[in-house]
Write a protein that holds these residues in place. Structure first.
Motif, mmCIF file in Angstrom:
data_model
loop_
_atom_site.group_PDB
_atom_site.id
_atom_site.type_symbol
_atom_site.label_atom_id
_atom_site.label_comp_id
_atom_site.label_asym_id
_atom_site.label_seq_id
_atom_site.Cartn_x
_atom_site.Cartn_y
_atom_site.Cartn_z
ATOM 1 N N VAL A 1 -5.664 -2.094 -3.233
ATOM 2 C CA VAL A 1 -5.570 -0.664 -3.463
ATOM 3 C C VAL A 1 -6.380 -0.311 -4.695
ATOM 4 O O VAL A 1 -6.318 -1.011 -5.697
ATOM 5 N N TYR B 1 0.828 -1.207 0.000
ATOM 6 C CA TYR B 1 0.000 0.000 0.000
ATOM 7 C C TYR B 1 0.861 1.255 0.000
ATOM 8 O O TYR B 1 0.637 2.169 -0.800
ATOM 9 N N ASP B 2 1.847 1.315 0.880
ATOM 10 C CA ASP B 2 2.664 2.527 0.996
ATOM 11 C C ASP B 2 3.406 2.844 -0.299
ATOM 12 O O ASP B 2 3.445 3.993 -0.737
ATOM 13 N N SER C 1 -7.148 2.784 -7.438
ATOM 14 C CA SER C 1 -6.685 4.072 -7.936
ATOM 15 C C SER C 1 -7.647 4.544 -9.002
ATOM 16 O O SER C 1 -8.129 3.758 -9.795
ATOM 17 N N SER D 1 2.657 1.720 -3.420
ATOM 18 C CA SER D 1 1.679 2.022 -4.474
ATOM 19 C C SER D 1 1.137 3.430 -4.302
ATOM 20 O O SER D 1 1.009 4.181 -5.277
ATOM 21 N N LYS D 2 0.838 3.801 -3.081
ATOM 22 C CA LYS D 2 0.310 5.146 -2.808
ATOM 23 C C LYS D 2 1.353 6.213 -3.129
ATOM 24 O O LYS D 2 1.028 7.252 -3.715
ATOM 25 N N SER E 1 0.754 9.008 -5.872
ATOM 26 C CA SER E 1 0.793 10.409 -5.439
ATOM 27 C C SER E 1 1.773 11.218 -6.272
ATOM 28 O O SER E 1 1.510 12.373 -6.595
ATOM 29 N N ASP F 1 -5.324 9.835 -6.961
ATOM 30 C CA ASP F 1 -5.909 9.524 -5.663
ATOM 31 C C ASP F 1 -5.916 8.010 -5.470
ATOM 32 O O ASP F 1 -6.390 7.272 -6.321
ATOM 33 N N VAL F 2 -5.399 7.553 -4.347
ATOM 34 C CA VAL F 2 -5.366 6.131 -4.026
ATOM 35 C C VAL F 2 -6.142 5.924 -2.743
ATOM 36 O O VAL F 2 -5.959 6.647 -1.772
ATOM 37 N N LYS F 3 -7.021 4.930 -2.752
ATOM 38 C CA LYS F 3 -7.823 4.634 -1.572
ATOM 39 C C LYS F 3 -7.627 3.185 -1.170
ATOM 40 O O LYS F 3 -7.620 2.307 -2.025
ATOM 41 N N LEU F 4 -7.481 2.949 0.100
ATOM 42 C CA LEU F 4 -7.415 1.594 0.635
ATOM 43 C C LEU F 4 -8.837 1.056 0.654
ATOM 44 O O LEU F 4 -9.720 1.646 1.261
#
Length: 147
Positions: free
Chosen positions: A137, A111-112, A139, A114-115, A119, A124-127
């Motif tokens: 994830v 997650y970190d 996007s 990919s985000k 970014s 915008d990336v949402k869990l």
């Protein structure tokens, strides 16, 4: 980036991934399906072969897609080196950043990283879900109607 499409190499990859359970399970399942007829029209992208450090499965470029369907636009990820995964994400044409999609994997940094890459592209990336070791994830491309 290397697209792996040799049947023998894909069988070898399947065996290697099996040795990295449970972290490789998402990619293993996709590779197993590719080796058994490829009903979901997936392909494998790696940083290198045979000593890969990161592997991503994705929809084949030739397959019909819907840019708003994050289920068919799914990616599965397994990496031995998180920096190699980040480099693959940053490469042009590995991920289609112009569509809604899921990235799925079973590793904690997924997650970190990919985000961070999303970014840097101003996306915008949402869990969407997080369990003990499962991470997904989503996007979406930026809303250009506000520009």
């Amino acid at each position: 980036m290397l697209v792996l499409n040799c049947a023998t190499k894909l069988l070898t990859l399947e065996k290697v991934l099996k040795g990295h359970f449970p972290e490789s399970l998402k990619v293993y399942g996709a590779v197993m399906n590719i080796n058994r007829g490829n009903p979901f029209q997936k392909e494998v992208v790696l940083d290198s072969w045979p000593d890969f450090k990161a592997v991503i499965t994705r929809r084949q470029k030739e397959a019909e897609t819907d840019n708003l369907d994050h289920y068919t636009n799914g990616y599965a990820v397994f990496y031995k080196d998180v920096r190699a995964y980040r480099r693959l994400l940053e490469e042009r044409d590995v991920i289609n950043w112009d569509q809604v999609f899921h990235i799925q994997g079973l590793q904690s940094e997924l997650y970190d990283i990919s985000k961070a890459v999303a970014s840097s592209k101003r996306l915008d990336v949402k869990l969407s879900s997080s369990k003990a070791v499962r991470l997904s994830v989503v996007s979406a491309p930026p809303d250009t109607s506000l520009l």
